[in-house]
Write an enzyme that holds these catalytic residues in place. Structure first.
Site, mmCIF file in Angstrom:
data_model
loop_
_atom_site.group_PDB
_atom_site.id
_atom_site.type_symbol
_atom_site.label_atom_id
_atom_site.label_comp_id
_atom_site.label_asym_id
_atom_site.label_seq_id
_atom_site.Cartn_x
_atom_site.Cartn_y
_atom_site.Cartn_z
ATOM 1 C CE LYS A 273 -6.163 3.282 1.195
ATOM 2 N NZ LYS A 273 -6.551 4.572 1.798
ATOM 3 C CG ASP A 278 -9.852 2.895 5.864
ATOM 4 O OD1 ASP A 278 -9.551 2.508 7.002
ATOM 5 O OD2 ASP A 278 -9.500 3.999 5.387
ATOM 6 C CE LYS A 285 -12.037 5.661 6.829
ATOM 7 N NZ LYS A 285 -11.400 6.992 6.697
ATOM 8 C CG ASP A 296 -9.639 2.917 1.341
ATOM 9 O OD1 ASP A 296 -9.391 3.873 0.589
ATOM 10 O OD2 ASP A 296 -9.118 2.774 2.465
ATOM 11 C CG ASP A 355 -8.986 6.490 9.077
ATOM 12 O OD1 ASP A 355 -9.031 5.570 8.232
ATOM 13 O OD2 ASP A 355 -9.833 7.404 9.143
ATOM 14 C CD GLU A 357 -6.211 2.981 5.481
ATOM 15 O OE1 GLU A 357 -6.327 3.922 6.291
ATOM 16 O OE2 GLU A 357 -6.797 2.950 4.378
ATOM 17 N NE ARG A 359 -0.963 8.839 5.124
ATOM 18 C CZ ARG A 359 -1.279 10.106 5.416
ATOM 19 N NH1 ARG A 359 -0.415 10.872 6.070
ATOM 20 N NH2 ARG A 359 -2.447 10.588 5.061
HETATM 21 N N1 BES Z 1 -9.493 5.736 2.735
HETATM 22 C C1 BES Z 1 -9.322 6.961 3.438
HETATM 23 C C2 BES Z 1 -9.455 8.181 2.517
HETATM 24 C C3 BES Z 1 -10.779 8.398 1.863
HETATM 25 C C4 BES Z 1 -11.670 9.311 2.397
HETATM 26 C C5 BES Z 1 -11.096 7.745 0.700
HETATM 27 C C6 BES Z 1 -12.874 9.534 1.778
HETATM 28 C C7 BES Z 1 -12.293 7.948 0.074
HETATM 29 C C8 BES Z 1 -13.173 8.859 0.616
HETATM 30 C C9 BES Z 1 -7.954 7.022 4.080
HETATM 31 O O1 BES Z 1 -7.431 5.804 4.495
HETATM 32 C C10 BES Z 1 -8.076 7.875 5.299
HETATM 33 O O2 BES Z 1 -8.760 7.471 6.199
HETATM 34 N N2 BES Z 1 -7.412 9.023 5.294
HETATM 35 C C11 BES Z 1 -7.443 9.914 6.383
HETATM 36 C C12 BES Z 1 -6.030 10.371 6.622
HETATM 37 C C13 BES Z 1 -5.847 11.165 7.870
HETATM 38 C C14 BES Z 1 -6.042 10.260 9.080
HETATM 39 C C15 BES Z 1 -4.470 11.756 7.863
HETATM 40 C C16 BES Z 1 -8.344 11.087 6.030
HETATM 41 O O3 BES Z 1 -8.323 11.531 4.881
HETATM 42 O O4 BES Z 1 -9.079 11.520 6.902
HETATM 43 ZN ZN ZN Z 2 -8.066 4.160 3.458
HETATM 44 MN MN MN Z 3 -8.070 5.271 6.433
#
Ligand code: BES
Ligand code: ZN
Ligand code: MN
Length: 508
Positions: A273, A278, A285, A296, A355, A357, A359
């Site tokens: 990834k 992000d 966010k 990210d 968010d 993204e 996946r």
């Molecule tokens: N890049 C984030 C995940 C992340 C969070 C990485 C904290 C490093 C530290 C990912 O793209 C994300 O935003 N995931 C969301 C998914 C949710 C919307 C299902 C999350 O974990 O809140």
């Molecule tokens: Zn992300």
């Molecule tokens: Mn995200």
């Protein structure tokens, strides 16, 4: 491209070599020795006994008087006042002595060497007399020292930071020590490059730039590098990567790195990834979770680093790596919650949350990787905050459609000292991903088990019979806390060594 390279090159590069000299006679600015903790106080570890003698046996009592116990990574600097050619001895704690004649273990050595290396900032040169008698131990000391010496100061103009130790000698008489220190150098260069990439602010690292860097460093290492730009991605049907990248004025890229060995019969594929920033996209966010989202792309970084190390060590394996690169931004061209993407696999995805993204870019990379007919596919990604909730900062979660592969990967990660734990893919989570209008939705309605739901989503894009594992490294990619062992603050380069370790297992 030249400028990219020039800007990336770290100002300070630490070099390591091996030296069979006796610690008591070596001319060096600082001599590093290991100290065990015990019930009767700190005592010198193997290799440090001569140093204790040269100091008239006063090492233990002196350390005790300083409050030093020998617990792991504890540091004390002791002036030698002419008793040794080295003006100072740097004592590093090794923890409790192992039972009987057990060796200390390579991770304890890496951490001790890393902690010593950090304490040596500002010193030009040092010799490490830690217990390193086997080549694995020599490699561990060299690697720990090189990784601990890492610093990222190119954006600091006042030069206040003390530069890392420039030259490290590992004192050992082990046969093959030279080759072990070369291997450590190769691995450290790969990990430290990944750290640089993660630490580089998104103003200087966007998808096309990262792709250029991959072309340059990959090309030099002997990898075949192909880059698909936004036009090619659209034309070939990479709806996931295009959808995530379309909100940014920095368009997405897919990089394919390939290494082949004429005698290899197995092929492995890594998918990383690579979200260079992000923001969450339109599902923005909150500010507090955004400031470190430059990390990210840590998964893509690890894939690049591992492939570089595979090529430079010439492993007898075929390896391909995919970097799924996009910047996730909100704008008038950004994808909207409720958009439907036509992904490279042929399946459609309803985007309920922009968010989620990671996946979306990964499934295009995974679908492309299956065309290489690999023996296994491993994706690595800073995928969910839920990983951090479940396992904390230092332990990644590993999921797989194959129990043996998952156990193998957890084992390799743990051997490298990279925290990892096997996680399930519970069947009952699949239903929540049903979409009323597309093949699948990118968001599960419940937040519980979010790391696992993301794994279940990815699994839907892995064809029957393909061995696949997914590593969620959201926490381990970036150290928000203080440095520890050989791990600096900021980008860690996590999973680079684990992926290399897997490549090694599939080599021969
Ligand atoms: N890049 C984030 C995940 C992340 C969070 C990485 C904290 C490093 C530290 C990912 O793209 C994300 O935003 N995931 C969301 C998914 C949710 C919307 C299902 C999350 O974990 O809140
Ligand atoms: Zn992300
Ligand atoms: Mn995200």
């Amino acid at each position: 491209m030249r400028t990219v390279k020039a800007q990336l090159a770290s100002a300070h590069v630490t070099t390591v070599r091996v030296n069979a000299s006796d610690p008591v006679s070596i001319e060096t600015s600082a001599l590093v020795i290991g100290i065990y903790a015990s019930a009767d106080g700190p005592h010198p570890g193997p290799g440090a006994e001569g140093v204790d003698q040269a100091l008239s046996g006063r090492l233990g009592p002196t350390l005790t008087a300083m409050g030093f116990t020998g617990k792991p990574e504890e540091i004390a600097k002791i002036p030698t006042f002419g008793a040794l050619p080295a003006p100072i001895v740097v004592a590093v704690g090794l923890g409790d002595a192992p039972e009987g004649d057990q060796p200390l273990g390579t991770e304890a050595l890496r951490r001790a060497a890393g902690a010593a290396s950090r304490a040596l900032a500002g010193t030009n040169e040092a010799a490490f007399a830690l217990p390193a008698t086997t080549i694995a131990e020599v490699e561990a000391v060299a690697l720990g020292a090189l990784l601990g010496a890492y610093s990222f100061s190119k954006y600091q103009t006042n030069g206040q930071k003390r530069p890392p130790v420039a030259e490290v000698s590992v004192l050992t008489a082990a046969e093959g020590a030279e080759a072990a220190s070369l291997r450590a150098t190769t691995l450290a260069e790969a990990v430290n490059l990944v750290r640089d990439l993660v630490n580089t602010p998104p103003s200087d690292l966007w998808p096309a730039r990262l792709a250029e860097i991959a072309e340059e460093v990959g090309g030099k290492a002997g990898l075949t590098v192909e880059v698909l730009d936004e036009v090619a991605l659209k034309e070939a049907g990479y709806g996931g990567i295009v959808g995530v990248g379309q909100g940014s004025s920095n368009p997405p890229r897919l990089v394919r790195l390939a290494y082949t060995h004429p005698e290899a019969d197995r092929r492995i594929a890594f998918v990383g990834k690579g979200i260079t920033f992000d923001s969450g996209g339109l599902s923005l966010k909150p500010a507090a979770s955004m400031d470190w989202m430059k990390s990210d792309m840590g998964g893509a970084g690890a894939v690049l680093g591992a492939l570089l190390a595979v090529a430079r060590t010439g492993l007898k394996v075929n390896a391909v790596g995919y970097l799924c690169l996009a910047e996730n931004m909100p704008s008038g061209t950004a994808q909207r919650p409720s958009d439907v993407l036509h992904t490279y696999s042929g399946k459609t995805v309803e985007v309920l949350d922009t968010d989620a993204e990671g996946r979306l870019v990964l499934i295009d990379g995974i679908a492309r990787a299956t065309e290489d007919n690999p023996d296994l596919i491993i994706d690595v990604a800073t995928l969910t905050g839920a990983q951090i909730v479940a396992l904390g900062w230092r332990t990644c979660g590993i999921m797989s459609n194959d129990d043996e592969l998952r156990a193998e990967l957890v084992g390799v990660a743990q051997e490298q000292g990279e925290g990892a734990w096997g996680m399930p893919l519970p069947e009952e989570l699949r239903k929540g991903l049903d979409s009323p209008i597309a093949d699948i939705a990118n968001l599960h309605p419940e937040r519980w088990g979010g790391m696992l739901a993301a794994g279940i989503f990815l699994r839907e894009f892995v064809p029957e019979g393909v061995r696949w594992a997914h590593v969620d490294m959201a926490g381990p990619a970036f150290n928000k806390g203080e440095p520890h062992g050989y791990t600096p603050k900021g980008g860690t380069g996590a999973l680079t060594r684990t992926l290399f370790g897997i490549a090694e297992r599939y080599a021969r």
